[in-house]
Motif scaffolding. Structure first.
Motif, PDB file in Angstrom:
ATOM      1  N   ILE A 185       0.712  -1.139   0.194  1.00 41.02           N
ATOM      2  CA  ILE A 185       0.073   0.146   0.034  1.00 41.02           C
ATOM      3  C   ILE A 185       0.347   0.968   0.087  1.00 41.02           C
ATOM      4  N   MET A 186       1.804   0.874   1.101  1.00 40.33           N
ATOM      5  CA  MET A 186       2.745   2.373   0.954  1.00 40.33           C
ATOM      6  C   MET A 186       3.395   2.361  -0.007  1.00 40.33           C
ATOM      7  N   GLU A 187       4.113   1.275  -0.569  1.00 38.92           N
ATOM      8  CA  GLU A 187       4.445   1.530  -2.541  1.00 38.92           C
ATOM      9  C   GLU A 187       3.507   2.257  -3.741  1.00 38.92           C
ATOM     10  N   LEU A 188       2.219   1.700  -3.535  1.00 40.11           N
ATOM     11  CA  LEU A 188       1.675   2.715  -4.319  1.00 40.11           C
ATOM     12  C   LEU A 188       1.029   4.305  -4.231  1.00 40.11           C
ATOM     13  N   THR A 189       1.095   4.341  -3.099  1.00 37.34           N
ATOM     14  CA  THR A 189       0.530   5.633  -2.884  1.00 37.34           C
ATOM     15  C   THR A 189       2.410   6.416  -2.787  1.00 37.34           C
ATOM     16  N   THR A 190       2.915   6.613  -2.240  1.00 42.58           N
ATOM     17  CA  THR A 190       4.488   6.522  -2.592  1.00 42.58           C
ATOM     18  C   THR A 190       4.507   6.551  -4.050  1.00 42.58           C
ATOM     19  N   GLY A 191       4.077   5.774  -4.930  1.00 40.87           N
ATOM     20  CA  GLY A 191       4.485   5.566  -6.268  1.00 40.87           C
ATOM     21  C   GLY A 191       3.880   5.997  -7.378  1.00 40.87           C
ATOM     22  N   GLN A 196      -5.439   4.147  -6.196  1.00 41.28           N
ATOM     23  CA  GLN A 196      -5.579   2.832  -6.367  1.00 41.28           C
ATOM     24  C   GLN A 196      -5.441   2.400  -4.751  1.00 41.28           C
ATOM     25  N   ALA A 197      -3.992   2.415  -3.736  1.00 43.36           N
ATOM     26  CA  ALA A 197      -4.298   2.206  -2.831  1.00 43.36           C
ATOM     27  C   ALA A 197      -5.597   2.317  -2.009  1.00 43.36           C
ATOM     28  N   ILE A 198      -6.342   4.015  -2.016  1.00 43.41           N
ATOM     29  CA  ILE A 198      -7.306   4.004  -1.623  1.00 43.41           C
ATOM     30  C   ILE A 198      -8.667   2.871  -1.609  1.00 43.41           C
ATOM     31  N   ASP A 199      -8.497   2.891  -3.609  1.00 42.88           N
ATOM     32  CA  ASP A 199     -10.145   2.171  -3.804  1.00 42.88           C
ATOM     33  C   ASP A 199      -9.816   0.436  -3.296  1.00 42.88           C
ATOM     34  N   ILE A 200      -8.207  -0.081  -2.528  1.00 43.88           N
ATOM     35  CA  ILE A 200      -8.277  -1.120  -2.440  1.00 43.88           C
ATOM     36  C   ILE A 200      -8.349  -1.042  -0.779  1.00 43.88           C
ATOM     37  N   GLN A 207     -10.845   3.014   5.961  1.00 46.49           N
ATOM     38  CA  GLN A 207      -9.560   3.764   5.375  1.00 46.49           C
ATOM     39  C   GLN A 207      -7.886   4.219   5.894  1.00 46.49           C
ATOM     40  N   LYS A 208      -8.342   3.518   6.518  1.00 43.51           N
ATOM     41  CA  LYS A 208      -6.643   2.920   6.531  1.00 43.51           C
ATOM     42  C   LYS A 208      -6.617   1.640   6.646  1.00 43.51           C
ATOM     43  N   LEU A 209      -5.436   1.042   6.900  1.00 44.72           N
ATOM     44  CA  LEU A 209      -5.101  -0.821   6.317  1.00 44.72           C
ATOM     45  C   LEU A 209      -5.407  -1.403   7.504  1.00 44.72           C
ATOM     46  N   ALA A 227      -2.308  -4.553  -8.808  1.00 45.49           N
ATOM     47  CA  ALA A 227      -2.369  -2.790  -9.440  1.00 45.49           C
ATOM     48  C   ALA A 227      -1.109  -2.123  -9.593  1.00 45.49           C
ATOM     49  N   LEU A 228      -0.115  -2.405  -8.889  1.00 45.29           N
ATOM     50  CA  LEU A 228       1.176  -2.576  -9.639  1.00 45.29           C
ATOM     51  C   LEU A 228       2.091  -2.830 -10.826  1.00 45.29           C
ATOM     52  N   ALA A 229       1.162  -3.878 -10.915  1.00 41.85           N
ATOM     53  CA  ALA A 229       1.343  -4.798 -11.934  1.00 41.85           C
ATOM     54  C   ALA A 229       1.093  -3.517 -13.036  1.00 41.85           C
TER      55      ALA A 229
END
Length: 231
Positions: A185-191, A196-200, A207-209, A227-229
């Motif tokens: 999730i952090m990789e999605l957010t910072t990348g 997409q992270a919010i949608d997941i 609202q948080k993990l 999502a990353l792929a």
């Protein structure tokens, strides 16, 4: 009568001129227009003929993503489009690939010190292998690898394909699964994939993990990796 009137007007004009001269007043000539200086010409030429090497990192990345190698032949229209997409505050108008690659390169210590053309070259090659670089970490590692390679040898450098991370299994502890989900999730957010992270998380009413039920964290891992792929 007309002659007398003309003589009278001329005489009055001469008296006024003499009075002005005696009073110390002088006639100031009208300044002639100054020719354009070389600096003015140079500034106008710079606006009409922008140079790739002068562009900041986000704009150089945008040119590579929007135009491919044609972005190297910069003109005012291409520059305007690249600047617009990097500066827009409208989320719908943002380009996820540009945002993700910009974020990745900003985390490479040497990249922000490069001229625009050097950043452009890096971006072109990273985009060429985008499908094999699923996340911000892989993109940064590939950028570092390219910078470690002499320029004339970079074309033959391919990304190192990391061993695929295994999916959570029954044997994984809840703490291990949570940590894996948190990292993804952090990789999605910072990348550049914050939406997409919010949608997941929204799929699990969170609202948080930490609000995701423990038994569903493995699903978060799977969705985040997908999502990353796809990014």
């Amino acid at each position: 009568m007309n002659l007398e009137l003309a003589l009278k007007e001329n005489t009055e004009a001469i008296h006024l001129l003499i009075s002005a001269m005696q009073g110390g007043n002088t006639l100031t000539p009208v300044a002639s227009p100054q020719p354009k200086t070389d600096s003015n010409r140079a500034k106008k030429a710079e606006q009409e003929n922008p140079r790739l090497e002068d562009q900041p990192l986000p704009v150089a990345v945008a040119l590579a993503a929007l135009y491919g190698n044609e972005g190297r032949y910069l003109d005012s229209d291409k520059l305007s489009a690249a600047v617009d997409v990097t500066e827009t505050l409208n989320g719908k108008d943002r380009n996820e690939q540009i945002d993700a690659l910009t974020m990745a390169l900003k985390g490479v210590p040497r990249a922000p010190q490069l001229h625009g053309e050097d950043v452009f070259d890096l971006a072109i090659q990273i985009i060429e292998h985008w499908d094999t670089l699923p996340g911000i970490t892989e993109r940064r590692e590939y950028a570092e690898l390219l910078l470690d390679t002499p320029r004339d040898e970079r074309a033959g450098v391919k990304p190192t394909v990391a061993k695929k991370e295994t999916e959570p299994t029954v044997g994984d502890t809840p703490e291990e699964i949570f940590e894996r989900a948190r990292n993804l999730i952090m990789e999605l957010t910072t990348g550049g994939y914050r939406n997409q992270a919010i949608d997941i998380l929204n799929k699990f009413g969170a609202q948080k993990l930490g609000q995701v039920p423990q038994e569903r964290l493995a699903e978060v891992v799977t969705l985040a990796k997908q999502a990353l792929a796809e990014g």
